[in-house]
Design a protein around this motif. Sequence first.
Motif, PDB file in Angstrom:
ATOM      1  N   GLU A 121      66.077  28.227 -21.762  1.00 56.83           N
ATOM      2  CA  GLU A 121      65.837  27.024 -22.559  1.00 56.83           C
ATOM      3  C   GLU A 121      67.106  26.724 -23.344  1.00 56.83           C
ATOM      4  OE1 GLU A 121      63.117  25.906 -26.437  1.00 56.83           O
ATOM      5  OE2 GLU A 121      62.580  27.616 -25.216  1.00 56.83           O
ATOM      6  N   HIS A 122      67.455  25.454 -23.463  1.00 54.78           N
ATOM      7  CA  HIS A 122      68.652  25.069 -24.218  1.00 54.78           C
ATOM      8  C   HIS A 122      68.252  24.621 -25.617  1.00 54.78           C
ATOM      9  CE1 HIS A 122      71.642  25.217 -20.978  1.00 54.78           C
ATOM     10  NE2 HIS A 122      70.598  24.954 -20.218  1.00 54.78           N
ATOM     11  N   VAL A 123      68.957  25.118 -26.628  1.00 55.82           N
ATOM     12  CA  VAL A 123      68.692  24.767 -28.021  1.00 55.82           C
ATOM     13  C   VAL A 123      69.944  24.116 -28.592  1.00 55.82           C
ATOM     14  CG1 VAL A 123      68.115  25.641 -30.308  1.00 55.82           C
ATOM     15  CG2 VAL A 123      67.094  26.691 -28.288  1.00 55.82           C
TER      16      VAL A 123
ATOM     17  N   LEU B 171      63.801  32.400 -32.057  1.00 50.39           N
ATOM     18  CA  LEU B 171      65.078  32.221 -31.362  1.00 50.39           C
ATOM     19  C   LEU B 171      65.814  33.541 -31.177  1.00 50.39           C
ATOM     20  CD1 LEU B 171      66.553  28.941 -32.881  1.00 50.39           C
ATOM     21  CD2 LEU B 171      65.608  29.292 -30.597  1.00 50.39           C
ATOM     22  N   ILE B 172      65.798  34.404 -32.179  1.00 44.75           N
ATOM     23  CA  ILE B 172      66.487  35.694 -32.075  1.00 44.75           C
ATOM     24  C   ILE B 172      65.928  36.510 -30.915  1.00 44.75           C
ATOM     25  CG2 ILE B 172      66.794  37.935 -33.231  1.00 44.75           C
ATOM     26  CD1 ILE B 172      67.054  36.327 -35.873  1.00 44.75           C
ATOM     27  N   VAL B 173      64.599  36.577 -30.810  1.00 44.42           N
ATOM     28  CA  VAL B 173      63.984  37.334 -29.718  1.00 44.42           C
ATOM     29  C   VAL B 173      64.310  36.684 -28.375  1.00 44.42           C
ATOM     30  CG1 VAL B 173      61.781  38.038 -28.697  1.00 44.42           C
ATOM     31  CG2 VAL B 173      62.154  38.287 -31.147  1.00 44.42           C
ATOM     32  N   GLN B 174      64.297  35.358 -28.309  1.00 46.77           N
ATOM     33  CA  GLN B 174      64.609  34.676 -27.052  1.00 46.77           C
ATOM     34  C   GLN B 174      66.076  34.892 -26.657  1.00 46.77           C
ATOM     35  OE1 GLN B 174      61.831  34.453 -25.745  1.00 46.77           O
ATOM     36  NE2 GLN B 174      61.665  32.293 -25.256  1.00 46.77           N
ATOM     37  N   VAL B 175      66.978  34.957 -27.630  1.00 48.52           N
ATOM     38  CA  VAL B 175      68.391  35.234 -27.330  1.00 48.52           C
ATOM     39  C   VAL B 175      68.530  36.650 -26.776  1.00 48.52           C
ATOM     40  CG1 VAL B 175      70.654  35.634 -28.379  1.00 48.52           C
ATOM     41  CG2 VAL B 175      69.381  33.568 -28.928  1.00 48.52           C
TER      42      VAL B 175
ATOM     43  N   VAL C 283      69.713  29.373 -24.456  1.00 47.50           N
ATOM     44  CA  VAL C 283      71.137  29.104 -24.441  1.00 47.50           C
ATOM     45  C   VAL C 283      71.392  28.030 -25.493  1.00 47.50           C
ATOM     46  CG1 VAL C 283      73.052  28.205 -23.070  1.00 47.50           C
ATOM     47  CG2 VAL C 283      71.326  29.640 -21.998  1.00 47.50           C
ATOM     48  N   PHE C 284      72.379  28.226 -26.343  1.00 48.88           N
ATOM     49  CA  PHE C 284      72.690  27.228 -27.361  1.00 48.88           C
ATOM     50  C   PHE C 284      73.660  26.215 -26.795  1.00 48.88           C
ATOM     51  CE2 PHE C 284      71.243  30.845 -29.806  1.00 48.88           C
ATOM     52  CZ  PHE C 284      70.359  30.241 -30.686  1.00 48.88           C
ATOM     53  N   GLY C 285      73.399  24.951 -27.043  1.00 46.84           N
ATOM     54  CA  GLY C 285      74.223  23.862 -26.558  1.00 46.84           C
ATOM     55  C   GLY C 285      73.494  23.041 -25.519  1.00 46.84           C
TER      56      GLY C 285
END
Length: 69
Positions: free
Chosen positions: A4-6, A53-57, A63-65
């Motif tokens: 997933e993109h954040v 978000l931390i757990v998903q990372v 993915v950021f961006g």
Amino acid sequence: MKPEHVYVGRNEIVALIVGLITGSLYTWLNLPIPAPPVLGGIMAIIFTYIGYLIVQVIRKAVVFGPPKE
């Protein structure tokens, strides 16, 4: 599974503007705010999302961006 993109995009900016207008309007009309009226409640919501978000990372599911086309 695709990650997933954040990122901060148009939807997030519109949500910020709508939230500011809604909060201002409710305050101006002396109505109860449609959100937790204390900073602790708001922080709980924000940090719940940050924890997600931390757990998903860690799982490499985020993915950021913006998505690369």
